[in-house]
Design an enzyme around this catalytic site. Structure first.
Site, PDB file in Angstrom:
ATOM      1  CE  LYS A  64      -4.484   0.971   0.191  1.00 24.58           C
ATOM      2  NZ  LYS A  64      -5.628   0.177  -0.295  1.00 24.58           N
TER       3      LYS A  64
HETATM    4  P1  NAD Z   1     -12.968   7.730  -2.889  1.00 27.67           P
HETATM    5  O1  NAD Z   1     -11.960   8.785  -2.658  1.00 27.67           O
HETATM    6  O2  NAD Z   1     -13.444   7.489  -4.280  1.00 27.67           O
HETATM    7  O3  NAD Z   1     -14.262   8.000  -1.982  1.00 27.67           O
HETATM    8  C1  NAD Z   1     -14.207   8.172  -0.598  1.00 27.67           C
HETATM    9  C2  NAD Z   1     -15.579   8.596  -0.114  1.00 27.67           C
HETATM   10  O4  NAD Z   1     -15.587   8.647   1.312  1.00 27.67           O
HETATM   11  C3  NAD Z   1     -15.977   9.997  -0.601  1.00 27.67           C
HETATM   12  O5  NAD Z   1     -17.360  10.029  -0.882  1.00 27.67           O
HETATM   13  C4  NAD Z   1     -15.667  10.871   0.626  1.00 27.67           C
HETATM   14  O6  NAD Z   1     -16.432  12.070   0.644  1.00 27.67           O
HETATM   15  C5  NAD Z   1     -16.069   9.919   1.732  1.00 27.67           C
HETATM   16  N1  NAD Z   1     -15.473  10.247   3.023  1.00 27.67           N
HETATM   17  C6  NAD Z   1     -14.188  10.569   3.287  1.00 27.67           C
HETATM   18  N2  NAD Z   1     -14.028  10.836   4.593  1.00 27.67           N
HETATM   19  C7  NAD Z   1     -15.246  10.659   5.159  1.00 27.67           C
HETATM   20  C8  NAD Z   1     -15.741  10.799   6.481  1.00 27.67           C
HETATM   21  N3  NAD Z   1     -14.922  11.162   7.477  1.00 27.67           N
HETATM   22  N4  NAD Z   1     -17.060  10.536   6.714  1.00 27.67           N
HETATM   23  C9  NAD Z   1     -17.875  10.180   5.693  1.00 27.67           C
HETATM   24  N5  NAD Z   1     -17.458  10.036   4.427  1.00 27.67           N
HETATM   25  C10 NAD Z   1     -16.176  10.282   4.165  1.00 27.67           C
HETATM   26  O7  NAD Z   1     -12.361   6.375  -2.263  1.00 27.67           O
HETATM   27  P2  NAD Z   1     -12.740   4.878  -2.609  1.00 27.67           P
HETATM   28  O8  NAD Z   1     -11.786   4.386  -3.627  1.00 27.67           O
HETATM   29  O9  NAD Z   1     -14.207   4.769  -2.830  1.00 27.67           O
HETATM   30  O10 NAD Z   1     -12.351   4.164  -1.224  1.00 27.67           O
HETATM   31  C11 NAD Z   1     -13.244   4.086  -0.114  1.00 27.67           C
HETATM   32  C12 NAD Z   1     -12.818   2.958   0.792  1.00 27.67           C
HETATM   33  O11 NAD Z   1     -12.820   1.735   0.048  1.00 27.67           O
HETATM   34  C13 NAD Z   1     -11.415   3.055   1.377  1.00 27.67           C
HETATM   35  O12 NAD Z   1     -11.412   2.447   2.645  1.00 27.67           O
HETATM   36  C14 NAD Z   1     -10.574   2.245   0.408  1.00 27.67           C
HETATM   37  O13 NAD Z   1      -9.370   1.795   0.981  1.00 27.67           O
HETATM   38  C15 NAD Z   1     -11.537   1.125   0.129  1.00 27.67           C
HETATM   39  N6  NAD Z   1     -11.293   0.362  -1.095  1.00 27.67           N
HETATM   40  C16 NAD Z   1     -11.222   0.968  -2.303  1.00 27.67           C
HETATM   41  C17 NAD Z   1     -11.045   0.196  -3.444  1.00 27.67           C
HETATM   42  C18 NAD Z   1     -11.053   0.793  -4.832  1.00 27.67           C
HETATM   43  O14 NAD Z   1     -11.041   0.009  -5.798  1.00 27.67           O
HETATM   44  N7  NAD Z   1     -11.088   2.093  -5.012  1.00 27.67           N
HETATM   45  C19 NAD Z   1     -10.903  -1.189  -3.337  1.00 27.67           C
HETATM   46  C20 NAD Z   1     -10.995  -1.785  -2.082  1.00 27.67           C
HETATM   47  C21 NAD Z   1     -11.202  -0.992  -0.973  1.00 27.67           C
END
Ligand code: NAD
Length: 427
Positions: A117
């Site tokens: 990561k």
């Molecule tokens: P992203 O940046 O696209 O979206 C993040 C979202 O969370 C946004 O809507 C943001 O406004 C919201 N957010 C941030 N802080 C917040 C808070 N304190 N309270 C409420 N909402 C909040 O990110 P993503 O890629 O969707 O990732 C989200 C989660 O999923 C993370 O934990 C990431 O590690 C995990 N994840 C992502 C992927 C991927 O393919 N992108 C894969 C597996 C896991």
């Protein structure tokens, strides 16, 4: 809440470090399965950690210093794999935890990757495209000794996207003098990206929810569903769960949350987001806080934002039938105990959100072979991986009457431990 300033990061210090949580989860599984002490010593810490401090020229001509990390937790079963996060709250401990969870995630869905990561301590929201590009290209250069198509392959995570992956890939390609498309996944389609990658994590979440509902004998039609986070994972999860018949009643993002017991159309909300960049001002909804959102009555809850949202403090008030972890590490070990006692069916992150890394694996395979598959093929293979992994984890959980997280960790650690024993200890 006491707050400490570290460089440009503002961190709250009343939370347990995600790394300690990841190690606690590991210890629990290692103890349950009777893992040898020497393997515990190897697997509960990262293999490599790189901290980089680097300058970036900003649009006004000033130069700002940033800190970033790339951590490889384990590469026994294949190259390190894991996203890059841009967030003001990034810490080395958070990146270590996320790298460790990636090792178990790749092992639980049985794809030949290890776990890694990366992250940069930055709030990218006020930055221009040029500043983001400068930051990305310099960070890519700084971590270039570690990353590579056969060594460690980054992908998007919080606040990073296809464009950032394109800049990262181009930077490494410029250094080597040839196109290095397999160095990263989550790229744009025109640069060797894979069909189905941008939806893959949310699609995988919806497959898991469908499997869990089938197991529980629960009808998803009209099931009140709450989603925290409306970025890549949250928005696609909401859209796909809506398409499965769920009634999306609450959604939140970093700016606030909305609730409407009659249901919110996530397709209309995506259009609204394109204009205002937040869900918080969507009309005809009650405004609630991010914490209140989690505690609203619902059948399906999908945390899809950041770590440590469901804790010992609020877990007793969180009572969905299914808790599907779109985010990494949203639930603390204290909360896990309470949820298990309350019969909440928790689909753990390393299984529930593994759709993203699974299609990242497909993207990497396609890039290495320069041979691309159609979207139907990708989604069919993704469904097979997710459904069979869900079955394997759930069977293990039911057989031992243990939470799915413990079962998933055991399955994953078994695979990595077996590979470690077979490879032996060098020299
Ligand atoms: P992203 O940046 O696209 O979206 C993040 C979202 O969370 C946004 O809507 C943001 O406004 C919201 N957010 C941030 N802080 C917040 C808070 N304190 N309270 C409420 N909402 C909040 O990110 P993503 O890629 O969707 O990732 C989200 C989660 O999923 C993370 O934990 C990431 O590690 C995990 N994840 C992502 C992927 C991927 O393919 N992108 C894969 C597996 C896991």
């Amino acid at each position: 809440m006491q707050r400490v300033r570290r460089g440009e990061t503002i961190m709250s210090n009343d939370k347990k470090s995600p790394y300690l949580i990841a190690q606690e989860q590991f210890d629990l599984a290692a103890e349950f399965m009777g893992l040898e002490e020497d393997l515990r010593g190897i697997l509960r810490v990262p293999k490599r950690e790189l901290t980089v401090n680097f300058p970036v020229r900003m649009d006004d001509g000033t130069v700002r210093a940033f800190t970033g990390y790339r951590v490889q937790h384990n590469t026994t079963r294949g190259p390190g794999k894991g996203g890059i996060r841009y967030h003001q709250g990034v810490t080395l401990d958070e990146v270590r935890a996320l790298a460790m969870w990636m090792t178990w995630k790749c092992a639980v869905v049985n794809i030949p990757f290890g776990g890694a990561k990366g992250g940069v301590v930055v709030d990218p929201t006020p930055m221009s495209m040029r500043e983001l590009e400068n930051l990305t290209r310099r960070f890519a250069t700084e971590i270039s000794p570690l990353i590579g198509a056969d060594g460690d392959i980054p992908a998007p995570d919080v606040n990073t996207n296809q464009q950032i992956m394109a800049w990262l890939m181009d930077t490494i390609s410029m250094h080597s003098g040839r196109l290095e498309s397999a160095i990263t996944t989550g790229k744009p389609l025109g640069l060797g990206g894979s069909l189905g990658r941008s939806d893959a994590t949310g699609r995988g979440v919806s497959f898991c929810v469908a499997q869990a509902a089938k197991f529980l004998g629960m009808d998803l039609n009209g099931a009140p569903t709450i989603v925290q986070g409306f970025g890549n994972v949250g928005s696609v999860s909401a859209l796909m769960l809506h398409d499965l018949g769920c009634k999306i009643t609450g959604i939140g993002d970093v700016y606030g949350a909305i609730y409407n017991p009659k249901g919110i159309d996530p397709h209309a909300l995506v259009k609204h987001m394109k204009k205002t960049r937040t869900v918080a001002d969507y009309p005809d909804c009650e405004r609630v806080t991010s914490q209140e959102l989690l505690e609203l009555q619902c059948d399906v809850l999908v945390p899809a934002a950041l770590e440590e949202q469901i804790t010992g403090e609020n877990a007793a008030r969180i009572r969905p039938k299914i808790l599907a972890e779109g985010a990494n590490g949203p639930t603390t070990p204290e909360a896990d105990k309470i949820l298990f006692e309350n019969n909440v069916f928790v689909i753990p992150d390393i299984l529930c959100n593994a759709g993203g890394v699974t299609v990242s694996y497909f993207e990497w395979v396609q890039d290495l072979q320069s041979f691309f598959w159609d979207e139907g093929e990708i989604n069919k293979r993704l469904k097979h991986v997710m459904d069979s992994s869900f079955q394997a984890v759930n069977e293990r959980a039911q057989a031992h009457k243990i939470p799915l997280r413990l079962a998933a960790n055991i399955l994953a650690i078994e695979r990595v431990a077996e590979a470690t024993r077979l490879r032996g200890i060098y020299p």
